[in-house]
Design an enzyme around this catalytic site. Sequence first.
Site, PDB file in Angstrom:
ATOM      1  N   ASP A 184      -1.126   9.901   7.181  1.00 44.89           N
ATOM      2  CA  ASP A 184      -2.139   9.358   6.271  1.00 44.89           C
ATOM      3  C   ASP A 184      -3.220   8.669   7.097  1.00 44.89           C
ATOM      4  OD1 ASP A 184      -3.719   8.090   4.412  1.00 44.89           O
ATOM      5  OD2 ASP A 184      -2.045   7.433   3.166  1.00 44.89           O
ATOM      6  N   HIS A 231      -6.855   1.903   6.032  1.00 43.78           N
ATOM      7  CA  HIS A 231      -5.707   1.227   6.618  1.00 43.78           C
ATOM      8  C   HIS A 231      -5.924   0.849   8.081  1.00 43.78           C
ATOM      9  CE1 HIS A 231      -3.766   2.420   2.947  1.00 43.78           C
ATOM     10  NE2 HIS A 231      -4.020   3.686   3.204  1.00 43.78           N
ATOM     11  N   ILE A 259      -5.679  -2.622   4.547  1.00 43.20           N
ATOM     12  CA  ILE A 259      -4.440  -2.850   3.805  1.00 43.20           C
ATOM     13  C   ILE A 259      -3.357  -1.895   4.295  1.00 43.20           C
ATOM     14  CG2 ILE A 259      -5.684  -3.659   1.766  1.00 43.20           C
ATOM     15  CD1 ILE A 259      -5.130  -0.942   0.453  1.00 43.20           C
ATOM     16  N   GLY A 306       0.589   2.080   0.727  1.00 49.10           N
ATOM     17  CA  GLY A 306       1.580   1.848  -0.315  1.00 49.10           C
ATOM     18  C   GLY A 306       2.892   2.530  -0.015  1.00 49.10           C
TER      19      GLY A 306
END
Length: 285
Positions: free
Chosen positions: A187, A192, A207, A210
Amino acid sequence: MPIDAAKALAAEPTVTELAWSHKDVLLYHLGLGAGTPATDPAELRYTLESRLHVLPSFVTVAGGGMAVVDGISAPGVDVDLAAVLHGGQTIEVHRPLPPSGTALQRSRVVAVHDKGKAAVLVLRGETSDAEGPLWTCDTELFVRGEGGFGGERGGSPRLEPPGREPDWTLERPVREDQALLYRLSGDWNPLHADPQFARLAGFDRPILHGLCTYGMTLKALTDTVLDGDVRRVRSYRTRFAGVVFPGETLRVRAWRLDGNRLQALVTAAEREDAPVLADTVVEHA
């Protein structure tokens, strides 16, 4: 219309060949924070190839694929990636996952819900190898601004925590560099890693993925409740309820339910237990 629900639901499955090796599994485990302490026999099951077992949440990155990208490129779906949020994730494993292998994944849109101001797509991936079914993975995508097309609204089930103290309360630190390591499993979203991109998206810093929180939670529950035996995990589902920032601490509250089930609620400890994962259930042997 950006989403043609009838076309999306009627489309033939997309078939993708997946391949992974023990190095991919090791990298994924390290991205979840495995290996602390480095010589702990319980951690070596995640970090040493001669003892390697595979945490079932690995299926979300096996082959380096991204279900979000698959979903928005499905027939009948033409939406902007920036409008897509990962709403929920469910996996079901049909047998223990091999540390290396090849498999075929058949992906299709199995539901399109009209939430008014948004649409929800459910993408199902069914993966098999030469010995038969390996896993089934449902990815729920929330697409802002794409509702109002007159489709079925769909349910919005919410799972309230049991009205008692949790059976376990676990805390797992998120390293400052954890998102940088986890993204190597496939990803590459700059949200991120790139502070400037994160600010454009409305966050003051990058961040955590998830699905990294998802994997960390499953590892914590497996290690604590299931004696570290990944083979006991049968299915695992969650709803993504909030973000995690690298450097924070995950607080996992878990309850034992009837029928070999665990329910969990995950929060960010430093932000007054801001919700992170909700409606979370692990079914196990």
